[in-house]
Enzyme design. Sequence first.
Site, short mmCIF file in Angstrom:
data_model
loop_
_atom_site.label_atom_id
_atom_site.label_comp_id
_atom_site.label_asym_id
_atom_site.label_seq_id
_atom_site.Cartn_x
_atom_site.Cartn_y
_atom_site.Cartn_z
N HIS A 78 35.43 38.85 48.05
CA HIS A 78 35.07 39.67 46.89
C HIS A 78 35.70 39.11 45.61
O HIS A 78 35.04 39.05 44.57
CB HIS A 78 35.51 41.12 47.11
CG HIS A 78 35.29 42.01 45.94
ND1 HIS A 78 34.03 42.34 45.49
CD2 HIS A 78 36.17 42.63 45.11
CE1 HIS A 78 34.13 43.13 44.43
NE2 HIS A 78 35.42 43.32 44.19
N GLN A 80 36.55 36.02 44.96
CA GLN A 80 35.85 34.78 44.60
C GLN A 80 34.49 35.10 43.97
O GLN A 80 34.09 34.47 42.99
CB GLN A 80 35.69 33.90 45.83
CG GLN A 80 36.99 33.33 46.35
CD GLN A 80 37.68 32.46 45.32
OE1 GLN A 80 38.71 32.81 44.78
NE2 GLN A 80 37.11 31.32 45.05
N HIS A 82 33.70 37.85 42.41
CA HIS A 82 33.98 38.43 41.09
C HIS A 82 34.27 37.33 40.06
O HIS A 82 33.78 37.37 38.93
CB HIS A 82 35.17 39.39 41.21
CG HIS A 82 35.28 40.39 40.12
ND1 HIS A 82 34.36 41.39 39.91
CD2 HIS A 82 36.22 40.53 39.16
CE1 HIS A 82 34.73 42.11 38.86
NE2 HIS A 82 35.85 41.60 38.40
#
Length: 110
Positions: A78, A80, A82
């Site tokens: 998540h 990465q 984002h």
Amino acid sequence: MKTETIQELSFMIILHAGNARSAAFEAIAAAKRGETDTATDKLKEADAAFLDAHKLQTELLQEEARGTTSDMSVLLVHAQDHLMTAMTVKELAVEMIDMITRLNRLEETT
């Protein structure tokens, strides 16, 4: 690397990516108001936040290269995701600011 450390680094990546994304959107808003210097400053702010996120990302990559990381976590994935989304927003913000600046110049001449 302990799971808690990976989680902590993941949250920090999310934090810095979020700050960068916000700064990019603030840069667009400033450009729309005709505040080119503020837009430039906000893009620099975004770049600084990305640098902080990339340092953390590099730390994780180095640990993995040493073979000292634990299993992949959903939180890290998540983080990465984002970060990559925020990077895309910043790249598009640069293009939008350029278009807004050109449009403002055209409007000034008419």
